[in-house]
Scaffold this motif. Structure first.
Motif, PDB file in Angstrom:
ATOM      1  N   HIS A  93      51.621  57.982  32.476  1.00 27.33           N
ATOM      2  CA  HIS A  93      50.736  57.261  31.554  1.00 27.33           C
ATOM      3  C   HIS A  93      49.655  58.306  31.261  1.00 27.33           C
ATOM      4  N   MET A 128      45.893  57.982  31.004  1.00 26.25           N
ATOM      5  CA  MET A 128      45.201  57.526  32.221  1.00 26.25           C
ATOM      6  C   MET A 128      44.628  58.688  33.037  1.00 26.25           C
ATOM      7  N   LEU A 165      48.714  47.783  44.348  1.00 25.05           N
ATOM      8  CA  LEU A 165      48.983  47.692  42.906  1.00 25.05           C
ATOM      9  C   LEU A 165      48.325  46.482  42.246  1.00 25.05           C
ATOM     10  N   TRP A 193      44.581  46.804  42.081  1.00 31.69           N
ATOM     11  CA  TRP A 193      44.290  48.002  41.283  1.00 31.69           C
ATOM     12  C   TRP A 193      44.446  47.696  39.793  1.00 31.69           C
ATOM     13  N   ILE A 202      42.132  48.320  36.575  1.00 25.95           N
ATOM     14  CA  ILE A 202      42.658  49.103  35.452  1.00 25.95           C
ATOM     15  C   ILE A 202      42.711  48.291  34.155  1.00 25.95           C
ATOM     16  N   TRP A 203      43.316  47.103  34.203  1.00 21.50           N
ATOM     17  CA  TRP A 203      43.422  46.338  32.946  1.00 21.50           C
ATOM     18  C   TRP A 203      42.047  46.026  32.326  1.00 21.50           C
ATOM     19  N   GLU A 222      41.163  49.169  30.523  1.00 19.64           N
ATOM     20  CA  GLU A 222      42.073  49.411  29.398  1.00 19.64           C
ATOM     21  C   GLU A 222      41.758  48.501  28.205  1.00 19.64           C
ATOM     22  N   PHE A 268      49.484  52.972  25.565  1.00 18.30           N
ATOM     23  CA  PHE A 268      48.991  52.298  24.360  1.00 18.30           C
ATOM     24  C   PHE A 268      48.464  53.366  23.382  1.00 18.30           C
ATOM     25  N   HIS A 312      56.984  46.715  29.819  1.00 22.91           N
ATOM     26  CA  HIS A 312      56.260  47.188  31.008  1.00 22.91           C
ATOM     27  C   HIS A 312      56.988  46.925  32.318  1.00 22.91           C
ATOM     28  N   TYR A 315      57.834  41.494  35.413  1.00 28.96           N
ATOM     29  CA  TYR A 315      56.812  40.467  35.666  1.00 28.96           C
ATOM     30  C   TYR A 315      55.771  40.357  34.556  1.00 28.96           C
ATOM     31  N   GLU A 372      58.681  47.667  42.161  1.00 25.39           N
ATOM     32  CA  GLU A 372      57.677  48.597  42.702  1.00 25.39           C
ATOM     33  C   GLU A 372      57.122  48.107  44.040  1.00 25.39           C
ATOM     34  N   HIS A 402      59.774  53.752  39.758  1.00 32.67           N
ATOM     35  CA  HIS A 402      59.529  53.229  41.116  1.00 32.67           C
ATOM     36  C   HIS A 402      60.819  52.827  41.846  1.00 32.67           C
ATOM     37  N   ASP A 437      53.796  59.088  37.755  1.00 29.90           N
ATOM     38  CA  ASP A 437      53.017  57.914  37.395  1.00 29.90           C
ATOM     39  C   ASP A 437      51.685  58.428  36.815  1.00 29.90           C
TER      40      ASP A 437
HETATM   41  C1  LIG Z   1      51.458  50.752  30.480  1.00 31.91           C
HETATM   42  C2  LIG Z   1      50.719  49.970  31.494  1.00 31.91           C
HETATM   43  O1  LIG Z   1      51.221  50.304  32.794  1.00 31.91           O
HETATM   44  C3  LIG Z   1      50.144  50.302  33.693  1.00 31.91           C
HETATM   45  N1  LIG Z   1      50.472  51.025  34.920  1.00 31.91           N
HETATM   46  C4  LIG Z   1      50.037  52.230  35.327  1.00 31.91           C
HETATM   47  N2  LIG Z   1      50.547  52.527  36.531  1.00 31.91           N
HETATM   48  C5  LIG Z   1      51.322  51.478  36.893  1.00 31.91           C
HETATM   49  C6  LIG Z   1      52.110  51.183  38.019  1.00 31.91           C
HETATM   50  N3  LIG Z   1      52.208  52.027  39.046  1.00 31.91           N
HETATM   51  N4  LIG Z   1      52.756  49.998  38.066  1.00 31.91           N
HETATM   52  C7  LIG Z   1      52.663  49.118  37.034  1.00 31.91           C
HETATM   53  N5  LIG Z   1      51.936  49.347  35.945  1.00 31.91           N
HETATM   54  C8  LIG Z   1      51.273  50.513  35.875  1.00 31.91           C
HETATM   55  C9  LIG Z   1      49.042  50.929  32.885  1.00 31.91           C
HETATM   56  O2  LIG Z   1      47.788  50.733  33.490  1.00 31.91           O
HETATM   57  C10 LIG Z   1      49.225  50.213  31.569  1.00 31.91           C
HETATM   58  O3  LIG Z   1      48.562  48.969  31.566  1.00 31.91           O
END
Ligand SMILES: C[C@H]1O[C@@H](n2cnc3c(N)ncnc32)[C@H](O)[C@@H]1O
Ligand SMILES: [Zn+2]
Length: 434
Positions: free
Chosen positions: A66, A69, A81, A84, A89-90, A93, A125, A185, A188, A215, A249, A300
């Motif tokens: 990504h 990122m 995860l 996180w 993260i979201w 983002e 994105f 993605h 889930y 994952e 993963h 990743d």
């Molecule tokens: C494309 C999307 O995948 C997310 N993203 C980044 N790393 C991982 C991960 N290890 N597992 C799942 N989603 C992840 C990003 O943060 C973005 O929201």
């Protein structure tokens, strides 16, 4: 247009397949490897690179990134995860825009070039802005838009349209260095309807699919509770799986799921550092390899790794399998070199073009300097020196599609100091917006 000709002299070649013994000269003509021989006359080329004390190998292939990122390096460490992603993260983002993604991708591109990666497969994105960064950097990339609908029909249509627009606008651009994939993605976040539509469109367009699967244990529990099947069983039951699917993963796999992966020739992108850092688990890579499944490597994002050094990733992959199985003979340095090159090329459907040092293939090549402290004495086993002793900082020269992107550790296409400055400013602004 006059030919672009580059002659690399006196290189020791490390090839994942069809190894070439002894020092060789290699001639690049335009974007291709034109000749490999004991001695090629210097007057055949406009540009000469002396590879004495250097190992030449195919440019590395990072099959799960990504890239934008890279801006979030160190933003949210030491979390699992779920926390996180959902709580850290979201929310960040949600404030992204095309400019931030462009700068993040440029920052990532600098790191990729400096550590010897010439091809990466990205899911994110604002991908047209990422494509711009790829074009400027000279790298090769497979780009997919990260589609997330959470079962919402309106969102599903918009997400599919976004990925299709990326395909229409960017596939085969940047002198053919950019290919577009679909990027649902994960099982889930993407609904069954979305996944089925992606399969239909992938068959129609002939482009591949890049997805996160299995994952964490939580994902196995959630998908099993909702679908009554484990993630790979579920994806198989809806017809998604095939040789054009790259699953990042793939940590938690039952024996039945390994059979499905083998039967459907699904490609796996192993991401050991991210899996270790988020404490997701250990993928059964040596078992997958025993089953002749194509396992490639990926970092990743730099927010869960926290760097994009593929040599370090390959060493980690190898050591992790040894300690997980208590067998030092698994995932050898030769297998790790294949994982970082030809297996990546196969996963992305690019093995006719890249992944080995061979006449007729694209000139995607790197030179690793052996005249430094961590590389002396030169091992008679080149792959051992590269995988166990080297790291990304030993990469001296990076060439992609016949274009020199770095020579003697100096970048040629990107201004790294300017990019560092802009990246620092961008993340400062983003943090204020949260
Ligand atoms: C494309 C999307 O995948 C997310 N993203 C980044 N790393 C991982 C991960 N290890 N597992 C799942 N989603 C992840 C990003 O943060 C973005 O929201
Ligand atoms: Zn990921």
């Amino acid at each position: 247009m006059a030919d672009n000709t580059i002659l690399i002299k006196n290189a020791l070649i490390l090839n994942p397949e069809n190894n070439i013994e002894g020092k060789k000269d290699l001639l690049i003509k335009n974007d291709l490897i034109d000749e490999i021989a004991d001695e090629i006359p210097e007057d055949k080329a406009d540009k000469i690179i002396d590879a004495t004390d250097k190992i030449l190998l195919p440019g590395l292939v990072n099959t799960h990134t990504h890239l934008s990122m890279t801006l979030f390096r160190g933003l949210a460490d030491d979390l699992a995860l779920d926390e996180w992603l959902n709580e850290n993260i979201w929310p960040v983002e949600a404030n992204l825009n095309g400019y931030y993604c462009y700068i993040g991708a440029l920052l990532g591109a600098v790191e990729l070039i400096k550590s010897g990666t010439t091809t990466f497969s990205d899911m994110y994105f604002y991908m047209e802005d990422v494509a711009k960064a790829v074009d400027e950097s000279g790298l090769r990339a497979v780009l997919s838009y990260g589609m997330i609908d959470f079962g919402d029909e309106e969102k599903r249509k918009a997400e599919i349209e976004e990925n299709m627009n990326l395909f229409k606008n960017c596939n085969d651009t940047a002198d053919g260095r950019i290919k577009v994939f679909f990027g649902p993605h994960s099982p889930y976040t993407a609904s069954e309807e979305l996944l089925k539509e992606v399969r239909r469109l992938a068959d129609e367009t002939g482009i591949g699919i890049h997805i996160h699967v299995s994952e964490t244990q939580k994902e196995i529990d959630d998908v099993s509770a909702e679908k009554g099947l484990r993630p790979f069983e579920y994806l198989d039951s809806i017809g998604l799986l095939g040789p054009d699917v790259v699953c990042a993963h793939s940590v938690w796999l039952s024996d039945r799921e390994i059979e499905i992966i083998k039967e459907k020739d699904v490609k796996i992108s192993h991401n050991p550092c991210s899996n270790m850092k988020l404490a997701s688990g250990i993928a059964p890579v040596s078992k997958l390899l025993e089953n002749d499944i194509c396992v490639a490597i990926g970092t990743d994002g730099a927010s869960s790794n926290n760097n994009l050094d593929l040599i370090e990733e390959l060493k980690t992959a190898s050591l992790l399998q040894k300690v997980a199985t208590l067998d030092p003979k698994v995932l050898t340095s030769d297998e790790a070199v294949a994982m970082g090159t030809i297996n990546g090329a196969r996963a992305l459907g690019l093995d006719d073009e890249i992944g080995t040092v061979e006449v007729g293939k694209k000139a995607d090549l790197i030179l690793i300097d052996t005249n430094c402290a961590n590389m002396v004495p030169d091992s008679s086993n080149l792959s051992s020196n590269i995988i166990y002793a080297a790291n990304g900082s030993n990469v001296d020269t990076t060439i992609c599609n016949g274009q020199i992107l770095m020579e003697n550790k100096e970048l040629t296409t990107l201004d790294e100091q300017e990019i560092y400055q802009k990246a620092r400013e961008a993340i400062d602004q983003l943090k204020k917006a949260i």
